[in-house]
Design a protein around this motif. Structure first.
Motif, mmCIF file in Angstrom:
data_model
loop_
_atom_site.group_PDB
_atom_site.id
_atom_site.type_symbol
_atom_site.label_atom_id
_atom_site.label_comp_id
_atom_site.label_asym_id
_atom_site.label_seq_id
_atom_site.Cartn_x
_atom_site.Cartn_y
_atom_site.Cartn_z
ATOM 1 N N ALA A 22 103.615 42.760 54.355
ATOM 2 C CA ALA A 22 104.565 42.216 54.484
ATOM 3 C C ALA A 22 104.273 40.644 55.115
ATOM 4 O O ALA A 22 104.831 39.516 54.792
ATOM 5 N N ALA A 23 103.483 40.632 56.125
ATOM 6 C CA ALA A 23 102.802 39.429 56.899
ATOM 7 C C ALA A 23 101.856 38.717 55.878
ATOM 8 O O ALA A 23 102.092 37.645 55.759
ATOM 9 N N PHE A 53 107.711 34.213 62.617
ATOM 10 C CA PHE A 53 106.287 34.335 63.212
ATOM 11 C C PHE A 53 105.455 33.112 63.187
ATOM 12 O O PHE A 53 105.492 32.227 62.212
ATOM 13 N N ILE A 113 112.047 43.507 60.054
ATOM 14 C CA ILE A 113 111.502 42.392 60.701
ATOM 15 C C ILE A 113 111.528 41.051 59.843
ATOM 16 O O ILE A 113 111.294 41.051 58.808
ATOM 17 N N SER A 114 111.883 39.987 60.448
ATOM 18 C CA SER A 114 111.987 38.766 59.599
ATOM 19 C C SER A 114 110.665 38.056 60.052
ATOM 20 O O SER A 114 110.407 37.459 61.111
ATOM 21 N N TYR A 115 109.651 37.889 58.937
ATOM 22 C CA TYR A 115 108.317 37.350 59.193
ATOM 23 C C TYR A 115 108.381 35.804 59.168
ATOM 24 O O TYR A 115 107.543 35.144 59.551
ATOM 25 N N SER A 116 109.473 35.421 58.644
ATOM 26 C CA SER A 116 109.597 33.807 58.824
ATOM 27 C C SER A 116 109.651 33.192 59.929
ATOM 28 O O SER A 116 109.400 32.010 60.079
ATOM 29 N N GLU A 160 100.255 34.912 64.662
ATOM 30 C CA GLU A 160 100.862 36.172 64.852
ATOM 31 C C GLU A 160 100.728 36.926 63.496
ATOM 32 O O GLU A 160 100.209 38.198 63.489
ATOM 33 N N LEU A 161 101.106 36.149 62.295
ATOM 34 C CA LEU A 161 100.941 36.912 61.152
ATOM 35 C C LEU A 161 99.508 37.307 60.636
ATOM 36 O O LEU A 161 99.340 38.340 59.928
ATOM 37 N N ASP A 203 99.367 44.729 57.456
ATOM 38 C CA ASP A 203 100.699 44.607 57.101
ATOM 39 C C ASP A 203 100.892 43.512 56.011
ATOM 40 O O ASP A 203 100.760 42.356 55.974
ATOM 41 N N LEU A 215 98.697 40.644 62.333
ATOM 42 C CA LEU A 215 99.468 41.655 61.407
ATOM 43 C C LEU A 215 98.642 41.858 60.058
ATOM 44 O O LEU A 215 98.286 43.059 59.921
ATOM 45 N N GLU A 262 104.563 36.773 53.624
ATOM 46 C CA GLU A 262 104.904 35.518 54.212
ATOM 47 C C GLU A 262 103.612 34.407 54.088
ATOM 48 O O GLU A 262 104.322 33.371 53.978
#
Length: 188
Positions: free
Chosen positions: A22-23, A7, A2-5, A11-12, A20, A15, A26
């Motif tokens: 990774a969120a 989002f 998934i590309s969080y950039s 939404e981040l 999450d 997550l 980001e």
């Protein structure tokens, strides 16, 4: 992967709340620079600013399940502001400043000494125009370097009252001096 950039921040944050990491990374990448810049504008100490920003992000991660945010930049900037204030209040910055000052050659000219004296006279006159309680709190804070908690305990009032009175005094002083002169006052 998934590309969080791509989002949105809301939404981040959802997550992040679910754990999450990774969120979180980001959000860290998006806001680290602004938070560091905010701290650095006040402290001018790279290591201390990095520590403060790291502490804020660690705290943000540890308390992620409590947030009901759709945007976090303002929240994080406020947290950094308070961390910087606590850092200064705890004399960490003051000690570092005096250590650096001891190794620095400073030439105080007659003009600079006169300007500093004029500024102090102006501030003394200004404080005399404040209401009694506000004047007392401002004096304890700025001239006796007591913390808000110490002032509250000494006067038998809440810390919030102390904060409010200092804010009132500083707003009035800012309007009389102008923003640039306020910086001089805090670093004299």
């Amino acid at each position: 992967m998934i590309s969080y950039s791509d989002f949105q921040e809301a939404e981040l944050l959802d997550l992040l709340k679910a754990g999450d990491y990774a969120a979180f990374n980001e959000l860290y990448a998006r806001h680290w620079s602004a938070l560091y810049g905010s701290a650095y504008n006040v402290l001018r100490d790279r290591d201390s600013c990095m520590d403060i920003v790291q502490e804020v992000f660690v705290w943000f991660w540890e308390h992620r399940k409590k947030w009901e945010l759709t945007s976090c930049k303002g929240y994080l900037l406020t947290a950094v502001k308070f961390k910087v204030a606590n850092y200064i209040r705890n004399n960490k910055a003051k000690n570092s400043f005096f250590e650096k000052l001891a190794t620095t050659q400073i030439q105080i000219t007659d003009e600079l000494a006169f300007e500093a004296q004029e500024l102090m006279e102006f501030i003394k006159k200004f404080t005399n125009d404040l209401p009694d309680r506000c004047r007392e709190i401002f004096h304890l804070s700025r001239f006796e370097q007591l913390s808000n908690k110490e002032i509250a305990n000494k006067l038998g009032i809440s810390e919030k009252t102390v904060e409010n009175q200092i804010t009132v005094a500083l707003k009035k002083l800012r309007s009389r001096l102008g923003t640039n002169m306020m910086l001089i006052f805090f670093f004299l």
